[in-house]
Write an enzyme that holds these catalytic residues in place. Structure first.
Site, PDB file in Angstrom:
ATOM      1  N   ASP A 107       1.946  -4.970 -12.145  1.00 37.49           N
ATOM      2  CA  ASP A 107       2.454  -4.179 -11.020  1.00 37.49           C
ATOM      3  C   ASP A 107       3.933  -4.455 -10.733  1.00 37.49           C
ATOM      4  OD1 ASP A 107      -0.299  -3.568 -10.781  1.00 37.49           O
ATOM      5  OD2 ASP A 107      -0.579  -5.216  -9.380  1.00 37.49           O
ATOM      6  N   GLU A 115      -3.182   5.445  -8.319  1.00 39.17           N
ATOM      7  CA  GLU A 115      -2.481   4.416  -7.546  1.00 39.17           C
ATOM      8  C   GLU A 115      -1.075   4.234  -8.109  1.00 39.17           C
ATOM      9  OE1 GLU A 115      -5.216   1.307  -8.283  1.00 39.17           O
ATOM     10  OE2 GLU A 115      -4.523   0.925 -10.321  1.00 39.17           O
TER      11      GLU A 115
END
Length: 633
Positions: free
Chosen positions: A340, A509
């Protein structure tokens, strides 16, 4: 004019007879092991390993396949590689099972024939048995483990393999390949007749002391390895009715080869239920002794074959593929497990800072955040742990995920706003340095489901300052995409201004927003981070709050199986200062083992950077994930 060394090599090659059709010693000096690695996604593919002595093998090509399944396979996977040197020594033949177990179970109808002059570059042909031989074989349901041997009497290459029809036993058949090794020119005939009519698969023939020895696996009636012997290649095989494996475990995929400059033979086989391989040795092909204690491998093979090779061939393979533990790449950019990634360029420090999720914890259970700095986007230095939930945050002590960072220039210096995920809520911490330490605000910024969002989680923030309006927007969401303009303090907002702007049903996401040449770009991740198909799509807008235009070809980053790259997603984007060069920063499964780790691959990830380019209309071009990474001008 050829060198003296190359001239002698050519003479050796011209004089060389097929390993499987002659008992004369061959002056080969090393060994090539070709194999596949498993039944899971990405595991049914051809891999190489090299040995100097036939006992100690090292994997090549960073444990990655040496052929692209998407190119050579109709079903998506290949198994049981067998390589044969041609009778004149000038080329090589490979035969493969065309099968992808995750989709097809144990049913297939094709084999693949390949040819090469150098063991590196291969041409291929798919042989779909029901199509080629519709009269007798239209109903075949299994075409397994093809191998090749030179028939000196016929002057042709014989391919032999097992086939099965519904409700019947597996039978070993043979047919002759055409001159170019691109097709079967004769109708399949039964090669071996089991005296009890029982099933047999995984045939492997070697010529020894004037006779052909056919090793095979009995199937469904006391599984194990047996052999049948004949003085003719295509008929007359009589079974030697004893098991040859030296274990009580289930085995298959025998491969036998003669050691260089020795009277010893190695019989190896796949102990498939235990995920191991066993090596045995014999001088007479009747009695075999275990030699596992002499064997070393830095990989875990399934059903393969070993080909003795010349020193020049070994050196070429190493030069082209490299040993697995010696391959150097620019990706990943960080050592260890991270995911991420958020990236910024700090005007204050005049260098780049990377803010990832600390990964490698079961169930994404990490509790702290780090930062790394770089002056060139390739060489990264770990700065510090900038926020530890268990020490620094009162409202959460778990699930430290997916941060975002904003550098703000004030009259008296710089301020840094760090938006992060914890306990499926979004928090905010601040600092006067990009490397921290950061102080938590004392409460979550987002701890509620926005109206109209449906299901999902309150995770994955992204922060974006609009260069047109100077407004700052906070985006977030899993299963939905929400946006809200922040107040001037960058710590609060009006709930009434929250907008749901989910692009389409591919949105999962990890939104990333950036601005280029008058257009706003929205990137997001599709699928699940545990999936090898986790990937990046995008949309364009004239406004930071939409509406969104979704380009026709909006999938811009996805897996590359031939390089062992899977699970490419959850990205950020950085513009190289004073240029129109753009980079995408993303995570992928840990290479090479990630794709074989099942769902735990979703928290064993690593950070990569590759170049992102645009066409003349501003659309993002498809990005090829690389091992090399980037080089700045």
């Amino acid at each position: 004019m050829k060198s003296h060394k190359n001239f002698l090599f050519d003479i050796l090659c011209i004089c060389l007879l097929s390993l499987n059709s002659c008992s004369k010693p061959i002056k080969t000096e090393a060994y090539l092991f070709s194999y596949f690695i498993g039944n899971g996604a990405g595991q049914e593919s051809v891999h190489y390993a090299i040995s100097d002595d036939g006992f100690n093998f090292r994997a090549l090509n960073n444990y990655l396949p040496i052929l692209d399944n998407d190119v050579i396979s109709k079903q998506g996977g290949v198994r049981d590689p067998h390589i044969l040197r041609s009778d004149d020594g000038k080329s090589f033949y490979m035969a493969l099972t065309d099968l992808y177990v995750p989709n097809d179970g144990w049913t297939n109808e094709s084999m693949i024939l390949l040819k090469s002059d150098d063991l590196v570059n291969w041409t291929h042909s798919n042989i779909h048995i029901p199509t080629v031989f519709p009269e007798k074989f239209s109903e075949v349901r299994r075409v397994w483990a093809p191998q090749t041997i030179f028939d000196s009497k016929a002057g042709k290459y014989m391919v032999y393999w097992s086939m099965q029809f519904e409700g019947e036993e597996d039978i070993i058949y043979y047919a002759y390949a055409n001159k170019d090794f691109t097709a079967l020119e004769s109708e399949p005939q039964q090669l071996f007749f089991h005296p009890d009519g029982k099933s047999c698969i995984d045939g492997d023939i070697i010529f020894h002391e004037g006779k052909y020895h056919l090793f095979f696996k009995t199937e469904g009636h006391g599984n194990g390895l047996k052999k049948a012997v004949s003085d003719q290649l295509t008929q007359g095989y009589e079974i030697h009715d004893k098991y040859l494996q030296q274990t009580k475990e289930a085995v298959e995929g025998s491969g036998i080869f003669k050691l260089n400059d020795s009277d010893d033979y190695i019989l190896m086989y796949d102990v498939y239920m235990k995920g191991s391989y066993q090596f045995t040795k014999s001088t007479d092909l009747e009695d075999f002794s275990i030699i596992d204690e002499q064997i070393s491998m830095d990989f875990h093979p399934r059903h393969g074959s070993v080909l003795p090779i010349f020193l020049e061939e070994k050196e070429r393979l190493i030069n082209d593929f490299g040993y697995a533990d010696e391959v150097v790449s620019g990706n990943p950019v960080l050592k260890g497990y991270y995911a991420d990634p958020e990236i910024i360029y700090s005007e204050k420090e005049q260098k780049y800072f990377l803010y990832p999720t600390s990964d490698g914890f079961d169930g994404w259970s990490g509790t702290y955040f780090k930062t790394f700095s770089s002056e060139n986007l390739r060489d990264w230095k770990e700065e510090a742990v900038i926020l530890d939930l268990q020490k620094d945050v009162s409202w959460s002590d778990k699930h430290a995920w997916a941060p975002a960072m904003l550098e703000v220039k004030r009259e008296d210096g710089y301020e840094y706003f760090y938006y992060f995920t914890a306990s499926q809520k979004i928090g905010l911490a601040t600092s006067d340095s990009p490397s921290g330490p950061f102080k938590d605000s004392g409460k979550p910024l987002i701890d509620f489901r926005p109206e109209g969002a449906g299901g999902g989680q309150e995770i994955d923030p992204d922060i974006f300052k609009d260069p047109k309006s100077d407004k700052t927007y906070l985006y977030w969401g899993n299963g939905y995409l929400a946006v809200v303009p922040l107040n001037d303090d960058l710590k609060s907002f009006d709930k009434k201004q929250i907008k749901i702007m989910t692009p389409d049903n591919t949105f999962r996401e990890g939104v990333e927003v950036f601005f280029r040449k008058g257009k706003y770009y929205f990137l997001w991740s599709e699928d699940d981070t545990r999936s090898e198909n986790y990937r990046v799509r995008y949309a364009i807008s004239d406004s930071p709050i939409g509406p969104l235009e979704i380009p026709k070809n909006n999938l811009i980053l996805s897996k590359n199986p031939i390089l062992g790259i899977y699970g490419t997603g959850h990205n950020s984007v950085i513009n190289v200062r004073d240029t129109d060069d753009w980079m995408i920063v993303y995570h992928r499964f840990k290479r090479p083992e990630g794709v074989r780790m099942g769902s735990s691959a979703g928290f064993h990830r690593e950070i990569c950077i590759d170049k992102m380019e645009f066409d003349e209309n501003g659309y993002i071009l498809k990005i090829e994930p690389t091992l090399d990474g980037i080089t700045l001008r």
